[in-house]
Design a protein around this motif. Structure first.
Motif, short mmCIF file in Angstrom:
data_model
loop_
_atom_site.label_atom_id
_atom_site.label_comp_id
_atom_site.label_asym_id
_atom_site.label_seq_id
_atom_site.Cartn_x
_atom_site.Cartn_y
_atom_site.Cartn_z
N ARG A 17 -13.68 -1.21 -5.61
CA ARG A 17 -12.65 -0.58 -6.46
C ARG A 17 -12.79 -1.04 -7.91
NH1 ARG A 17 -8.06 -1.13 -1.95
NH2 ARG A 17 -8.53 0.81 -0.85
N GLU A 18 -13.09 -2.32 -8.12
CA GLU A 18 -13.29 -2.83 -9.48
C GLU A 18 -14.49 -2.15 -10.13
OE1 GLU A 18 -13.63 -7.08 -9.32
OE2 GLU A 18 -11.64 -7.31 -8.44
N LEU A 19 -15.56 -1.96 -9.37
CA LEU A 19 -16.74 -1.31 -9.93
C LEU A 19 -16.47 0.16 -10.22
CD1 LEU A 19 -19.61 -2.91 -7.83
CD2 LEU A 19 -19.17 -3.19 -10.27
N ASP A 20 -15.68 0.81 -9.38
CA ASP A 20 -15.31 2.20 -9.67
C ASP A 20 -14.51 2.28 -10.97
OD1 ASP A 20 -16.56 3.27 -7.46
OD2 ASP A 20 -14.74 3.35 -6.23
N ALA A 21 -13.63 1.29 -11.18
CA ALA A 21 -12.79 1.28 -12.38
C ALA A 21 -13.61 0.94 -13.63
CB ALA A 21 -11.64 0.29 -12.21
#
Length: 95
Positions: free
Chosen positions: A62-66
């Motif tokens: 999720r952090e990488l998507d953000a």
């Protein structure tokens, strides 16, 4: 004690010998105890993987998507991992 359900399984000769040796060594009273202990260990392992996926992998994705700029090339990551493994092996050889 939970309800016991009887099952019949086929084992290789090596697996049967291993169970017998665990009982003979005194660590377990019966072959059933050996099998139950092994299954408990598998359940704990599976639960640990599930926790890791939910608590670490998913949040990281999720952090990488953000913020995709945080991503690193896979060959760079593997090079670091291999270097770390080699360093650990060198340290073990010295000990």
């Amino acid at each position: 004690m939970p309800k016991v359900v009887k099952r019949t399984f086929s084992l290789t000769e090596e697996q049967a010998k291993f169970i017998d040796s665990m009982v003979e060594s005194g660590g377990f009273a019966t072959g059933s105890e050996v099998v139950r202990d092994g299954l408990r260990a598998m359940q704990e392992y599976e639960a640990a993987i599930e926790r890791w996926l939910h608590e670490e992998v998913v949040p990281t994705l999720r952090e990488l998507d953000a913020d995709p700029s945080r991503a690193r090339p896979v060959d760079e990551v593997f090079a670091e991992l291999y270097a770390e493994i080699e360093e650990q092996q060198r340290l073990r050889e010295r000990a």
